[in-house]
Write an enzyme that holds these catalytic residues in place. Structure first.
Site, PDB file in Angstrom:
ATOM      1  N   GLN A 195       0.831  -1.197   0.000  1.00  0.00           N
ATOM      2  CA  GLN A 195       0.000   0.000   0.000  1.00  0.00           C
ATOM      3  C   GLN A 195       0.871   1.254   0.000  1.00  0.00           C
ATOM      4  OE1 GLN A 195      -2.755  -2.030   3.242  1.00  0.00           O
ATOM      5  NE2 GLN A 195      -3.396   0.084   2.987  1.00  0.00           N
ATOM      6  N   PHE A 226      -6.113  -3.974   3.203  1.00  0.00           N
ATOM      7  CA  PHE A 226      -6.873  -3.762   4.441  1.00  0.00           C
ATOM      8  C   PHE A 226      -6.016  -3.192   5.566  1.00  0.00           C
ATOM      9  CE2 PHE A 226      -8.829  -7.437   2.205  1.00  0.00           C
ATOM     10  CZ  PHE A 226      -9.967  -6.781   1.763  1.00  0.00           C
ATOM     11  N   GLU A 230       0.183  -1.702   4.656  1.00  0.00           N
ATOM     12  CA  GLU A 230       0.573  -0.290   4.782  1.00  0.00           C
ATOM     13  C   GLU A 230       2.051  -0.208   5.173  1.00  0.00           C
ATOM     14  OE1 GLU A 230      -2.106   2.303   6.934  1.00  0.00           O
ATOM     15  OE2 GLU A 230      -0.589   3.857   7.125  1.00  0.00           O
ATOM     16  N   ARG A 308      -5.575   7.517  16.765  1.00  0.00           N
ATOM     17  CA  ARG A 308      -6.873   7.517  16.081  1.00  0.00           C
ATOM     18  C   ARG A 308      -7.948   6.892  16.970  1.00  0.00           C
ATOM     19  NH1 ARG A 308      -9.413   8.377  11.057  1.00  0.00           N
ATOM     20  NH2 ARG A 308      -7.505   9.183  10.160  1.00  0.00           N
ATOM     21  N   ARG A 340      -8.075  -1.623   8.633  1.00  0.00           N
ATOM     22  CA  ARG A 340      -9.311  -0.875   8.327  1.00  0.00           C
ATOM     23  C   ARG A 340      -9.967  -0.276   9.580  1.00  0.00           C
ATOM     24  NH1 ARG A 340     -13.142  -3.591   3.775  1.00  0.00           N
ATOM     25  NH2 ARG A 340     -13.854  -1.692   2.773  1.00  0.00           N
ATOM     26  N   THR A 440      -3.922  11.344  10.470  1.00  0.00           N
ATOM     27  CA  THR A 440      -3.730  12.143  11.690  1.00  0.00           C
ATOM     28  C   THR A 440      -2.287  12.646  11.784  1.00  0.00           C
ATOM     29  OG1 THR A 440      -3.283  10.135  12.919  1.00  0.00           O
ATOM     30  CG2 THR A 440      -5.545  10.954  12.937  1.00  0.00           C
ATOM     31  N   ALA A 509      -5.914   5.491   5.381  1.00  0.00           N
ATOM     32  CA  ALA A 509      -6.753   6.512   6.003  1.00  0.00           C
ATOM     33  C   ALA A 509      -7.960   6.855   5.120  1.00  0.00           C
ATOM     34  CB  ALA A 509      -5.935   7.766   6.342  1.00  0.00           C
ATOM     35  N   GLU A 720     -12.878   2.939   4.991  1.00  0.00           N
ATOM     36  CA  GLU A 720     -12.872   2.337   6.317  1.00  0.00           C
ATOM     37  C   GLU A 720     -14.173   2.483   7.107  1.00  0.00           C
ATOM     38  OE1 GLU A 720      -9.238   4.748   6.924  1.00  0.00           O
ATOM     39  OE2 GLU A 720      -8.646   3.077   8.207  1.00  0.00           O
TER      40      GLU A 720
END
Ligand code: MTE
Ligand code: HPA
Ligand code: MOS
Length: 774
Positions: A195, A226, A230, A308, A340, A440, A509, A720
């Protein structure tokens, strides 16, 4: 050009098997890579002996940390994650040795001959143990507003409790994979399932000890990410690159499913403690929550995920006095990672359970209590971290959903059913979500694009985002088509490649289309303004006028024209050819950064989100009180995507996200034995949802007529948020269990509510019923 109905660009390729994944590529001389990983959770490595393994026929290379030319590091943010274990191992699944061989048989044979001597150490395998030993990953964080202690004291009622929410395995259909191809000199091409190609490039460069400009990372698509790719897609890419560098031959690694589940991190499990103060009507006056997360063995994204979670602790509800404490703990398990929702689900689960308990305490309908506490539109609209909730859609969605789901009548029907049936019980719940859109980590909110127009009038669009099934490329395709005013068939969205768009952020995100869509538009705007000048000149000549300015030129229906003389047009392709002959550049980069967002981690205040996405769901379940089995009878979802970029894709994301959430709250349970071995590392023991888990009646609707100003084509992110609509299922199950004791006793409940949890909870209630009855 109407492009909201474009079909997913890979739909036909997927079902006919033409979609190309990393493991479908083949280079001549390609070797297969194998990762040898720790079978113990915590140990000192006394010795590694690969001598016998090296003699196996077909083995090309065997590497340990000593053979890493660059830095022995995979940590994306904090450098606390060795690429290959050096003196110690800190979790089962940690990579220690890499093998490159002609075929898997040789690799397996070699693996068996590798001897690693450990001196086992004490390990921490549960969050409870980590908390007891105060094994913090980082200093605790706090977000606070009002005066919680005072407000909890003076509130007419106060409920306290604990909630455990479980880990979750990503279960992307394509396991982690990468193919590294050594090129000239230090150059390396990596086909990755990542990702985050720019970070894959950075990590590969770092382990190889070369600069980033030597490394090209290409991502055609992922078979699902998902969040699991990342950061952790980087690992397998780094391992493949090390082997390719050592052998000077292409090396591909694709993890087996079991290995993937053992090696990689999951959704963070949380153990949260809360107190909530409220008045007789159910209005919440104060909320204090401590969120404790299991980070696993290294930092990875745990800090941002905890943040988050904290920023979603109050979900959709205005609470005047709030204290949110966040603590991440280290354990001897694989480093947990993005999944997610990125902590949002874990934060929201606590307030949702707390509100459910308020309703049961006051013997009121939980949906009413929710509605009573929704963020307001003019007052009661400041979050605990100081951002104003503008344009709340909660009230309007509540009113609409209540009607479309026939909520009030169905509550009565459920009660009636429960009266008539002893062994089957039904439950129903409505839950909302409000999800903040933007990274964030504020600087990550940037994106780049590169758009070429070829002189035959066709267009190639590149952007920094990656396709993982979510339909980003189809949305970008639609955006490019609409912005250029040309048909989609003249446009091609190419693979993501670090040499086309540099320094991109992860596609994460939920902001892939927000950020990359804007960057693509920016590039297209530049090209259109160059073309408009050529067009204005040409039309002035054609019409023998001198009045057409380039800012009056419009691009529509594969043609270019002036609004002053709409009957005289130039075909887009013809204009392109003309511009080429006039030596006008037909290539442009685009860039976008999200305006006005910031967050101060010290004070816990700021404006971290550009906007919020909203959703609401009503779910009804039936449980078999003898087996604990749950059946999802019906779900109604109303979801807010602003003006949809692509309705079918958005609905697909809502359905898919919701069902993935249903898995998390019902059947997906990861268990470990006392030594830290995962007991659920394959589909026979780890239960993701199947077709049978899709609600028998499943109504998904988009909120229409509420454009989102200031984003690409007034859309909202969708990836998400829908996952968290699954709380409606979790709390409907609790409602059904509660019906076993005629709602006189509150079920004890954790997440996931597996058949086992449901059955034990029913037994508790039955005991209480019997106790009361004599
Ligand atoms: N949908 C599919 N089919 N496959 C995926 O891997 N990932 C989800 C979501 N939807 C995912 C998906 C996650 S975790 C995110 S952050 C977003 O897609 C990322 O893509 P977007 O920003 O383009 O929505
Ligand atoms: N979501 C996903 N990935 C991230 C985030 C986020 O909010 N912040 C940093 N990485
Ligand atoms: Mo998604 S968890 O932000 O990749």
């Amino acid at each position: 050009m109407k492009t909201e109905n474009l079909k997913h660009d890979s739909a036909i390729k997927h079902v006919t098997g033409q979609s190309v994944y990393v493991n479908d590529l083949a280079f001549s001389g390609q070797l297969v890579g194998r990762v040898v990983y720790s079978k113990v959770a915590s140990a000192r490595i006394k010795s590694i002996d690969c001598a016998k393994a090296l003699l196996v026929d077909g083995v090309s290379s065997i590497l340990t940390y000593k053979d890493i030319p660059g830095k022995n590091q995979l940590g994306p943010v904090i450098h606390d994650e060795p690429c290959l274990a050096q003196d110690e191992v800190t979790f089962i699944g940690q990579a220690i040795v890499l093998i490159a061989a002609e075929n898997l048989e040789a690799a397996f044979k070699a693996e068996k001959l590798i001897q690693i001597e450990f001196e086992e150490l004490e390990s921490i395998l549960t969050l409870q143990d980590a908390i007891a030993k105060n094994n913090l990953l980082a200093p605790p964080r706090c977000i606070e507003c009002g005066n919680v202690e005072e407000a909890l004291q003076s509130a007419p009622h106060c409920i306290s409790g604990e909630l455990e929410t479980g880990a979750q395995e990503h279960w992307y259909l394509e396991t982690q994979s990468a193919l590294a191809v050594p090129c000239e000199g230090k150059e390396m091409l990596v086909h990755a399932s990542s990702q985050n190609p720019a970070e894959t490039q950075a990590i590969v460069a770092e382990v190889l000890g070369v600069s980033k400009n030597e490394i090209e990372v290409e991502v055609r698509r992922m078979g699902g990410g998902f969040g699991g790719k990342e950061t952790q897609g980087n690992h397998v890419a780094a391992w493949a690159a090390l082997l390719a560098n050592a052998t000077r031959r292409p090396v591909g690694i694709q993890l087996f499913r079991d290995d993937d589940q053992i090696i990689t991190g999951k959704r963070h499990r949380f153990l949260s403690k809360y107190s909530i103060g409220f008045d007789h009507s159910g209005k919440i006056l104060a909320y204090s929550v401590e969120l404790n997360s299991d980070a696993g063995a290294a930092t990875d994204l745990s800090r941002a995920i905890l943040e988050r979670a904290m920023l979603h602790a109050e979900n959709s509800y205005f609470i005047p006095n709030v204290k949110i404490v966040g603590k991440a703990y280290k354990t001897n398990l694989p480093s947990n990672t993005a999944f997610r929702g990125f902590g949002g689900p874990q934060g929201m689960a606590v307030i949702e359970t707390a509100i459910d308990r308020i309703a049961r305490f006051l013997k009121k309908d939980a949906a009413e209590i929710r509605k009573l506490n929704f963020y307001g539109t003019k007052t009661r609209n400041i979050t605990p971290y100081g951002e104003t909730v503008r344009n709340s859609r909660l009230d309007v969605m509540y009113e609409k959903l209540l009607v479309s789901a026939n909520y009030v009548q169905r509550i009565n029907a459920v009660a009636e059913f429960n009266k008539q049936n002893e062994f089957a019980k039904r439950g129903i719940a409505l839950t909302p979500i409000k999800f903040g859109i933007s990274f964030t980590t504020a600087f990550l909110n940037q994106a780049g694009a590169l758009v070429h127009i070829y002189n035959d009038g066709t267009v190639a669009v590149n952007h920094g985002g990656t396709e993982m099934g979510q339909g980003l490329n189809t949305k970008i395709h639609g955006i490019a088509s609409s912005e250029f005013g040309i048909s989609p068939e003249f446009i091609k969205i190419s693979s993501t490649n670090t040499s086309k768009v540099p320094n991109s952020s992860a596609t994460a995100a939920s902001s892939g289309s927000d950020l990359n869509g804007m960057a693509v538009k920016n590039a297209i705007d530049k090209l259109k303004s160059r073309l408009a000048e050529v067009a204005a000149n040409e039309l002035n000549v054609k019409l023998a006028v001198n009045s057409i300015q380039s800012n009056q030129i419009v691009f529509v229906g594969n043609e270019v024209l002036s609004t002053l003389f709409p009957n005289i047009k130039i075909a887009f392709a013809e204009l392109v050819k003309l511009a080429y002959l006039k030596q006008v550049s037909l290539s442009a980069t685009g860039f976008y950064k999200t305006p006005g967002i910031f967050f101060d981690r010290e004070t816990g205040k700021g404006n971290p989100f550009l906007y919020y996405a909203y959703g609401m769901a009503v779910s009804e379940v039936q449980i078999d009180t003898l087996t604990g089995e749950t059946k999802l009878l019906r779900t109604d979802i109303l979801h807010d995507v602003g003006d949809s970029l692509n309705e079918e894709i958005d609905i697909g994301q809502i359905e898919g996200g919701f069902i993935q959430g249903v898995g998390w709250v019902t059947t997906e349970e990861i268990k470990w034995d006392k030594s830290g071995n995962q007991l659920t590392h394959s589909p026979d023991t780890y239960k993701i949802p199947t077709v049978n888990d899709i609600p028998a009646v499943f109504n998904v609707e988009l909120l229409k007529g509420y454009p989102n100003e200031g984003t690409i084509r007034k859309s909202k992110a969708v990836g998400e948020p829908p996952l968290m609509l699954a709380f409606s299922v979790w709390l409907a199950i609790k409602d059904a269990v509660s019906a076993v004791g005629n709602h006189e006793f509150e079920p004890q409940f954790s997440l996931p509510a597996t058949a086992e949890v449901v059955l034990l909870s029913i037994e508790e209630i039955r005991k209480k019923v019997l106790g009361v009855g004599g």
